[in-house]
Structures are given as C-alpha cells and as structure tokens.
Design a protein around this motif. Structure first.
Motif, PDB file in Angstrom:
ATOM      1  N   ASP A 157      -3.490   0.448  -3.752  1.00  0.00           N
ATOM      2  CA  ASP A 157      -4.153  -0.927  -3.033  1.00  0.00           C
ATOM      3  C   ASP A 157      -3.809  -1.586  -3.150  1.00  0.00           C
ATOM      4  O   ASP A 157      -4.394  -2.705  -3.709  1.00  0.00           O
ATOM      5  CB  ASP A 157      -4.986   0.302  -3.956  1.00  0.00           C
ATOM      6  CG  ASP A 157      -6.605   0.046  -2.626  1.00  0.00           C
ATOM      7  OD1 ASP A 157      -6.440  -0.609  -1.325  1.00  0.00           O
ATOM      8  OD2 ASP A 157      -7.167   0.048  -2.693  1.00  0.00           O
TER       9      ASP A 157
ATOM     10  N   GLY B  11      -4.350   1.943  -8.347  1.00  0.00           N
ATOM     11  CA  GLY B  11      -3.941   1.290  -7.890  1.00  0.00           C
ATOM     12  C   GLY B  11      -3.959  -0.479  -7.294  1.00  0.00           C
ATOM     13  O   GLY B  11      -2.903  -1.125  -6.776  1.00  0.00           O
TER      14      GLY B  11
ATOM     15  N   VAL C 278       0.931  -1.023   0.233  1.00  0.00           N
ATOM     16  CA  VAL C 278       0.312   0.052  -0.076  1.00  0.00           C
ATOM     17  C   VAL C 278       0.730   1.461   0.199  1.00  0.00           C
ATOM     18  O   VAL C 278       1.831   1.567   0.655  1.00  0.00           O
ATOM     19  CB  VAL C 278      -0.975  -0.244   1.670  1.00  0.00           C
ATOM     20  CG1 VAL C 278      -1.731   1.851   1.289  1.00  0.00           C
ATOM     21  CG2 VAL C 278      -1.609  -0.678   1.161  1.00  0.00           C
ATOM     22  N   LYS C 279       0.106   1.865  -0.364  1.00  0.00           N
ATOM     23  CA  LYS C 279       1.091   3.656  -0.840  1.00  0.00           C
ATOM     24  C   LYS C 279       0.112   4.212  -0.557  1.00  0.00           C
ATOM     25  O   LYS C 279      -0.802   4.971  -1.777  1.00  0.00           O
ATOM     26  CB  LYS C 279       2.016   3.946  -2.011  1.00  0.00           C
ATOM     27  CG  LYS C 279       2.828   4.677  -1.776  1.00  0.00           C
ATOM     28  CD  LYS C 279       3.904   5.266  -0.405  1.00  0.00           C
ATOM     29  CE  LYS C 279       4.591   6.694  -0.658  1.00  0.00           C
ATOM     30  NZ  LYS C 279       5.447   6.508   0.686  1.00  0.00           N
ATOM     31  N   SER C 280       0.385   5.338   0.018  1.00  0.00           N
ATOM     32  CA  SER C 280      -1.223   6.742   0.453  1.00  0.00           C
ATOM     33  C   SER C 280      -0.213   7.586   0.397  1.00  0.00           C
ATOM     34  O   SER C 280       0.633   7.828   0.908  1.00  0.00           O
ATOM     35  CB  SER C 280      -2.136   6.504   1.559  1.00  0.00           C
ATOM     36  OG  SER C 280      -2.134   5.201   2.219  1.00  0.00           O
ATOM     37  N   TYR C 281      -1.069   8.830  -0.007  1.00  0.00           N
ATOM     38  CA  TYR C 281      -0.543  10.391   0.015  1.00  0.00           C
ATOM     39  C   TYR C 281      -2.219  11.126   0.422  1.00  0.00           C
ATOM     40  O   TYR C 281      -2.849  10.297   0.370  1.00  0.00           O
ATOM     41  CB  TYR C 281      -0.204  10.148  -1.090  1.00  0.00           C
ATOM     42  CG  TYR C 281       0.819  10.666  -2.119  1.00  0.00           C
ATOM     43  CD1 TYR C 281       1.907  10.691  -0.919  1.00  0.00           C
ATOM     44  CD2 TYR C 281       0.696   9.531  -3.022  1.00  0.00           C
ATOM     45  CE1 TYR C 281       3.855  10.047  -1.341  1.00  0.00           C
ATOM     46  CE2 TYR C 281       2.108   8.594  -3.655  1.00  0.00           C
ATOM     47  CZ  TYR C 281       3.692   9.075  -2.677  1.00  0.00           C
ATOM     48  OH  TYR C 281       4.332   8.629  -3.177  1.00  0.00           O
ATOM     49  N   LYS C 282      -1.166  11.726   1.118  1.00  0.00           N
ATOM     50  CA  LYS C 282      -2.443  12.564   2.191  1.00  0.00           C
ATOM     51  C   LYS C 282      -2.729  13.856   1.067  1.00  0.00           C
ATOM     52  O   LYS C 282      -1.770  14.693   0.342  1.00  0.00           O
ATOM     53  CB  LYS C 282      -2.342  13.161   3.590  1.00  0.00           C
ATOM     54  CG  LYS C 282      -3.184  12.347   4.691  1.00  0.00           C
ATOM     55  CD  LYS C 282      -3.013  13.055   6.108  1.00  0.00           C
ATOM     56  CE  LYS C 282      -4.259  12.243   6.867  1.00  0.00           C
ATOM     57  NZ  LYS C 282      -3.717  11.519   7.792  1.00  0.00           N
TER      58      LYS C 282
ATOM     59  N   SER D 113      -6.962  11.153   2.789  1.00  0.00           N
ATOM     60  CA  SER D 113      -5.851   9.630   2.135  1.00  0.00           C
ATOM     61  C   SER D 113      -6.473   9.066   1.056  1.00  0.00           C
ATOM     62  O   SER D 113      -7.107   8.845   1.296  1.00  0.00           O
ATOM     63  CB  SER D 113      -5.684   8.936   3.454  1.00  0.00           C
ATOM     64  OG  SER D 113      -4.888   7.836   3.495  1.00  0.00           O
ATOM     65  N   HIS D 114      -5.459   9.228   0.015  1.00  0.00           N
ATOM     66  CA  HIS D 114      -5.309   8.362  -1.246  1.00  0.00           C
ATOM     67  C   HIS D 114      -4.572   6.840  -1.337  1.00  0.00           C
ATOM     68  O   HIS D 114      -3.454   7.235  -1.296  1.00  0.00           O
ATOM     69  CB  HIS D 114      -5.354   9.015  -2.828  1.00  0.00           C
ATOM     70  CG  HIS D 114      -6.548  10.649  -2.597  1.00  0.00           C
ATOM     71  ND1 HIS D 114      -7.537  10.836  -2.937  1.00  0.00           N
ATOM     72  CD2 HIS D 114      -6.100  12.043  -2.086  1.00  0.00           C
ATOM     73  CE1 HIS D 114      -7.975  11.736  -2.357  1.00  0.00           C
ATOM     74  NE2 HIS D 114      -7.334  12.457  -2.354  1.00  0.00           N
ATOM     75  N   ARG D 115      -5.222   5.695  -1.637  1.00  0.00           N
ATOM     76  CA  ARG D 115      -4.387   5.135  -1.887  1.00  0.00           C
ATOM     77  C   ARG D 115      -4.046   4.819  -3.428  1.00  0.00           C
ATOM     78  O   ARG D 115      -4.982   4.680  -4.019  1.00  0.00           O
ATOM     79  CB  ARG D 115      -5.080   3.531  -0.946  1.00  0.00           C
ATOM     80  CG  ARG D 115      -5.145   3.338   0.048  1.00  0.00           C
ATOM     81  CD  ARG D 115      -5.604   2.168   0.004  1.00  0.00           C
ATOM     82  NE  ARG D 115      -4.767   1.948   1.428  1.00  0.00           N
ATOM     83  CZ  ARG D 115      -5.491   0.703   2.076  1.00  0.00           C
ATOM     84  NH1 ARG D 115      -6.061  -0.375   1.274  1.00  0.00           N
ATOM     85  NH2 ARG D 115      -5.158   0.130   3.569  1.00  0.00           N
TER      86      ARG D 115
ATOM     87  N   THR E 160       3.795   2.953   2.334  1.00  0.00           N
ATOM     88  CA  THR E 160       2.860   2.780   3.730  1.00  0.00           C
ATOM     89  C   THR E 160       2.513   1.950   4.599  1.00  0.00           C
ATOM     90  O   THR E 160       2.241   1.802   5.559  1.00  0.00           O
ATOM     91  CB  THR E 160       1.438   4.104   3.179  1.00  0.00           C
ATOM     92  OG1 THR E 160       1.842   4.482   2.351  1.00  0.00           O
ATOM     93  CG2 THR E 160       0.010   4.361   4.586  1.00  0.00           C
TER      94      THR E 160
END
Ligand SMILES: Nc1ncnc2c1ncn2[C@@H]1O[C@H](COP(=O)(O)OP(=O)(O)OP(=O)(O)O)[C@@H](O)[C@H]1O
Ligand SMILES: [Mg+2]
Length: 229
Positions: A23, A220, A9-13, A18-20, A59
């Motif tokens: 995913d 994702g 998983v990599k998320s950015y805020k 928060s967006h994955r 993440t």
C-alpha cells in the motif's frame, strides 16, 4: 541509488473487494546497503520482494533499478536484469534434488545466467566461496544430505556466484535453530561487506541487528522500524 520504489501498490480482488497487499510503499536503497524488513505473516513482505524483483507487476507505482523503471521494461530487459544484476533467494527455496551441491552451483551458468565467465574461472570462484562458507568438503553431497544450515549457506553461494549488485532473500533463516540462524546471518554480513546490497525479509528478532537499517511491513505499509532488536 540502487533501487527505488515510488508509491508502489499491489492489490488483489477477492469476492469483488480489492485488498491492498502493498500500500503506497516508498523505499530506496543505496549500493552495498544491508536492509532487513520484518513483519508478521501476511503483511505483504514476499509480495514486496516480488515487485522489487520484477516478478510481479504493480497495480500502481514504479520501481527503479539504477534509474530505469523496471515496470516499463520488456521481458528481455527484465530477464537480463534478473539474471545478471539481481539474485533472488525465494522463501523455502532449495537446491535441485538430483544434482550434487557442486553441480547445483554450476546450474545458473548452464542456464545462461551470470554473463561472461569461463569454466575455469567459475570453478575457481565456486571453490573459493565453498571454502569461505565451510562447504568445500560437502561439494559432492546431494541436497538431501545437507543440513538446514548447509542448505541455506549453499543458496547464498549460488546467489553470490552470479556477482549481482543486489541479493533479495525471503526468510532465509526460517526454521533454523538460533545458532545456525546467526551463522547464516554472518554470511549475509560477509556478502554485504563485499559490496553486494542485501534486502532480507525475516520475522526472527535475532536477525534484526545484522542490517544497516531495519524496516517493518505492516498492513502493506513499509516504515522504518522503531526498535533495532
Ligand atoms: N496472488 C495472490 N492473490 C490473492 N492474494 C494474495 C496473493 N498473493 C498474496 N496474497 C495475499 O497477500 C497477503 C500478503 O502475502 P505475502 O505472501 O506477501 O505475505 P508475507 O508477509 O510474505 O507472509 P509470510 O510471512 O507468511 O511469508 C496475504 O494475505 C496473502 O494471502
Ligand atoms: Mg512471505
């Protein structure tokens, strides 16, 4: 298994939300395999490659390279993996403008990549690769004097010269005409036939049939793609 991603998983805020971008990706690749990942712009392809190369920290989840979790490696271990076992050709990568093709190909070795090799062995290896890739006559050219296709082939040689186990290539045929695209894809087939695993990201349908397997990145998520063309 060469490389394996587990629940990645990599998320950015952004603006508190928060967006994955990547995913829950589960994915594995054997030694010598040639895998193509397609997906529309913004679907998370580059982010996925950066996670697999250890350039980005996930993440959540893990990435195993030959059984070792790279998310738990220290900087020294990570750079050793990246220098000697994985070659990454980033999106829109180019050679260094101020050096000839020949000098550009020597650069990674001056920077301490590629492990133990003598100067003569390196020259011999690069000579062989330049001839095989049809660039021997262009070895003294500067990057601005190379065509788009010549540049892409040069980047593949630079990646191959390090004798990696895996080459990650992000849209290596973008902005090339259809014939040149196919000739560059043939070179990746050559790389793969030598036993080097290739994970190549592309959104050009004419590249899809070159891999052993085709995946699709969508919102994702990474899934085997339905069609092979
Ligand atoms: N550092 C970052 N911070 C915030 N958002 C990011 C960051 N990096 C990427 N993104 C977002 O994540 C999404 C996926 O980006 P990514 O570069 O992985 O897409 P891509 O599939 O490679 O697209 P393209 O085909 O255009 O290269 C995009 O919406 C992008 O804006
Ligand atoms: Mg990208």
């Amino acid at each position: 298994m060469l490389i394996k991603a587990k629940n990645l998983v990599k998320s950015y805020k952004s603006e508190g939300v928060s967006h994955r971008i990547v995913d829950q990706v589960n994915f594995s690749m054997k030694h010598g395999e040639f895998i193509i990942v397609k997906g529309v712009s913004g679907s998370g392809k580059t982010t996925l490659l950066n996670l697999l190369a250890g350039i980005l920290t996930p993440t959540d989840g893990e990435v195993y390279f030959e059984g070792s979790d790279i998310t738990k490696m220290n900087d020294r271990q990570l750079s050793q993996m990246r220098n000697q076992r994985v070659s990454y050709i980033p999106q829109n990568d180019t050679l260094l403008k101020t050096l000839t093709l020949w000098d550009n190909l020597h650069l990674p070795f001056f920077l301490g990549k590629g492990g133990e090799i003598t100067g003569d062995q390196l020259d011999e290896k690069l000579t062989e690769l330049l001839k095989e890739f049809g660039l021997w006559d262009r070895r003294n050219a500067y990057p601005s004097e190379l065509s788009g296709g010549e540049m892409r082939r040069a980047l593949i040689i630079r990646a191959m010269a390090l004798d990696p186990e895996l080459i990650l290539a992000d849209e290596p045929t973008a902005s090339l005409d259809p014939d040149t695209t196919l000739s560059v894809m043939e070179k990746f087939r050559t790389v793969s036939n030598r036993g080097i695993a290739v994970l190549l990201v592309s959104h050009q349908p004419q590249t899809y049939s070159y891999g052993d397997r085709l995946y699709e990145m969508k919102d994702g998520k990474l899934r085997p793609a339905k069609e092979h063309r």
